[in-house]
Design a protein around this motif. Structure first.
Motif, PDB file in Angstrom:
ATOM      1  N   ASP A  91      -2.325  -3.028 -15.401  1.00 55.62           N
ATOM      2  CA  ASP A  91      -3.805  -3.417 -15.636  1.00 55.62           C
ATOM      3  C   ASP A  91      -4.373  -4.156 -14.501  1.00 55.62           C
ATOM      4  N   HIS A  92      -3.693  -4.948 -13.983  1.00 49.94           N
ATOM      5  CA  HIS A  92      -4.191  -5.593 -12.707  1.00 49.94           C
ATOM      6  C   HIS A  92      -4.563  -4.519 -11.517  1.00 49.94           C
ATOM      7  N   PHE A  93      -3.792  -3.693 -11.427  1.00 52.84           N
ATOM      8  CA  PHE A  93      -4.001  -2.596 -10.593  1.00 52.84           C
ATOM      9  C   PHE A  93      -5.595  -1.915 -10.900  1.00 52.84           C
ATOM     10  N   LEU A  94      -5.487  -1.453 -12.219  1.00 55.16           N
ATOM     11  CA  LEU A  94      -6.713  -0.921 -12.703  1.00 55.16           C
ATOM     12  C   LEU A  94      -8.070  -1.751 -12.427  1.00 55.16           C
ATOM     13  N   ALA A  95      -7.797  -3.130 -12.558  1.00 54.29           N
ATOM     14  CA  ALA A  95      -8.983  -4.220 -12.431  1.00 54.29           C
ATOM     15  C   ALA A  95      -9.312  -4.119 -10.796  1.00 54.29           C
ATOM     16  N   TRP A  96      -8.286  -3.983 -10.122  1.00 53.62           N
ATOM     17  CA  TRP A  96      -8.372  -4.185  -8.522  1.00 53.62           C
ATOM     18  C   TRP A  96      -9.329  -2.795  -8.143  1.00 53.62           C
ATOM     19  N   CYS A  97      -8.864  -1.588  -8.708  1.00 54.59           N
ATOM     20  CA  CYS A  97      -9.485  -0.294  -8.435  1.00 54.59           C
ATOM     21  C   CYS A  97     -11.117  -0.436  -8.933  1.00 54.59           C
ATOM     22  N   SER A  98     -11.252  -1.101 -10.123  1.00 53.66           N
ATOM     23  CA  SER A  98     -12.682  -1.288 -10.513  1.00 53.66           C
ATOM     24  C   SER A  98     -13.446  -2.090  -9.587  1.00 53.66           C
TER      25      SER A  98
END
Length: 163
Positions: A91-98
């Motif tokens: 989830d942290h990775f997806l937020a980083w991508c966003s």
């Protein structure tokens, strides 16, 4: 979220129009790539010629990778790339991508995971957990793909090395 536990219901537009809603859950960990998965659900509807597939329900798949009419063709590469991260980091990775403007559905997932692992630790003071990932970004993806006719080239140009 764990993509190795992802599953999706696959049906066809014809079944939906007939009101039968025939379809079944497919556990995506049973398949190694999109070709295997496509073959499995095509064989589930052998009587239909050129079926239009629909995905009315899914679990453990972020909404940026699926909607009722579309399933990301890059899903299995993304799943394999995310296996390099701990489940708590996803989830942290997806937020980083966003936050950084990366589209996990289009961009190279292995490269994104590598950049995330190399670069997110350099900014520990920023709390990516505070970033909310929109539930339905497909409208933005459709808008961006039809409105802008250029690809994002910033990584190729700068290679994230600004020194």
């Amino acid at each position: 979220m764990n993509l190795s536990e992802a599953k999706v219901v696959v049906t066809t537009q014809k079944e939906t129009d007939n009101g039968s809603h025939a379809g079944d859950w497919f556990l995506l960990s049973d398949y190694g790539d999109m070709g295997e998965f496509f073959g499995a659900y095509c064989s589930y509807f052998p009587e239909e010629n050129n079926p239009v597939f629909r995905y009315p329900a899914w679990e453990n798949i972020p909404d940026i990778l699926i909607n009722e009419e579309w399933f990301c063709p890059n899903f299995f590469e993304i799943r394999d790339a995310l296996e390099r991260l701990d489940e708590s980091e996803t989830d942290h990775f997806l937020a980083w991508c966003s936050y950084h403007g990366h589209d996990i559905a289009v961009d190279d997932p292995h490269l994104l995971v590598t950049n995330y692992r190399d670069n997110h630790t350099s900014c520990p003071e920023f709390d990516y957990d505070m970033i909310e990932i929109p539930d339905d970004t497909s409208d933005y993806q459709i808008f961006n793909s039809s409105f802008f006719d250029i690809e994002r080239n910033s990584f190729e140009i700068f290679n994230d090395n600004y020194d």
